[in-house]
Scaffold this motif. Structure first.
Motif, PDB file in Angstrom:
ATOM      1  N   GLU A   1       0.828  -1.207   0.000  1.00 11.89           N
ATOM      2  CA  GLU A   1       0.000   0.000   0.000  1.00 11.89           C
ATOM      3  C   GLU A   1       0.864   1.260   0.000  1.00 11.89           C
ATOM      4  N   MET A   2       1.940   1.236   0.821  1.00  7.73           N
ATOM      5  CA  MET A   2       2.839   2.382   0.878  1.00  7.73           C
ATOM      6  C   MET A   2       3.491   2.628  -0.477  1.00  7.73           C
ATOM      7  N   TRP A   3       3.954   1.549  -1.108  1.00  2.00           N
ATOM      8  CA  TRP A   3       4.613   1.706  -2.401  1.00  2.00           C
ATOM      9  C   TRP A   3       3.611   2.108  -3.482  1.00  2.00           C
ATOM     10  N   ALA A   4       2.374   1.627  -3.386  1.00  2.00           N
ATOM     11  CA  ALA A   4       1.346   2.038  -4.347  1.00  2.00           C
ATOM     12  C   ALA A   4       1.111   3.542  -4.260  1.00  2.00           C
ATOM     13  N   ASP A   5       1.115   4.071  -3.034  1.00  2.38           N
ATOM     14  CA  ASP A   5       0.940   5.518  -2.855  1.00  2.38           C
ATOM     15  C   ASP A   5       2.112   6.288  -3.456  1.00  2.38           C
ATOM     16  N   ARG A   6       3.329   5.781  -3.249  1.00  3.47           N
ATOM     17  CA  ARG A   6       4.507   6.457  -3.797  1.00  3.47           C
ATOM     18  C   ARG A   6       4.484   6.411  -5.317  1.00  3.47           C
TER      19      ARG A   6
END
Length: 262
Positions: free
Chosen positions: A128-133
């Motif tokens: 999820e964090m990488w998807a946001d980035r």
């Protein structure tokens, strides 16, 4: 400048030191190129044969359209080491480079005799964090998150120096496609099980001010391997080789000597 074509992609690399020197390979973090190690090399023992490279999508290497996988990045440096005729190396990987180190050590025992897992983890962040980035970079480019990234990379002390701005420019000038491709690779990587099966000398290096891969994550990862050791560098962030290159080189030198590598 040297270019090798591996896995259909041209990679920029550099080799320093004598042809018969003990091999050491350095693998960079996300958003940097092989100059990450410039200040460290002069403080290492003489006679090493040192390979540095720009992973795909970074520096002077090609940036094919992504997404990339961690297996692809591991395969790239595997082919590059084969191209350079390097085996039985100490592999020093920082951040995503540390993930590449774990993958290569698992895959090719002949290439890696010992590993330095610097400011890294068996798993970094969440999907999820990488998807946001990824979404932020797709919408606004690397500049959209540069300030957040740099706060995690460097201590407040270093961010107040003139040198800091060169590293900010390095981050901003990385190819957008390559940065995104490597974000996808990190998002899909989890090395807990394969790293726990490794049986080779491992050194973890952590920075006390690291906002990307905190010391507890580095320690947890290194300690998956029996007999590993961890060194905490105080007052530095995610790129201790930049903030404290002499201290970083001293730690590496101690590890190399302990392995009889030199």
């Amino acid at each position: 400048m040297q270019i090798a074509e591996v896995n259909g992609t041209r990679l920029h690399y550099r080799i320093d030191g004598p042809a018969d020197g003990a091999p050491v390979v350095f693998s960079n973090s996300l958003g940097t190129d092989l100059r990450l190690w410039d200040a460290v090399l002069p403080h290492l023992p003489a006679g090493l044969r040192i390979l540095r490279y720009d992973k795909r999508g970074h520096g002077l290497s090609e940036a094919p359209k992504g997404p990339y996988s961690m297996g692809m990045l591991v395969s790239d440096v595997e082919a590059l080491m084969d191209h350079a005729g390097m085996t039985d190396a100490v592999f020093v990987g920082l951040s995503i480079g540390g993930m590449i180190a774990q993958g290569l050590a698992t895959k090719r025992h002949d290439l890696v005799r010992a590993a330095v897992l610097s400011n890294t983890g068996a798993k970094i962040g969440t999907r999820e964090m990488w998807a946001d980035r990824i979404a932020a970079v797709e919408a606004g480019g690397i500049a959209a998150l540069a300030d957040q990234v740099l706060e995690r990379w460097f201590s407040a002390r270093f961010r107040a120096t003139p040198e800091f701005h060169a590293w900010r420019n390095m981050l901003l000038r990385q190819p957008r496609e390559g940065y995104l491709g490597c974000c996808h690779a990190i998002a899909g990587a989890d090395f807990f099980t394969p790293t726990a099966a490794l049986r080779l000398p491992v050194l973890g290096i952590a920075g006390s001010e690291d906002g990307s891969t905190p010391p507890d994550l580095v320690r947890e990862t290194a300690e998956l391997v029996p007999g590993s050791q961890v060194r905490l560098m105080r007052g530095v962030g995610h790129l201790p080789c930049v903030e404290a290159p002499e201290d970083y080189a001293s730690i590496l030198t101690g590890f190399l000597k302990a392995q009889g590598h030199g």
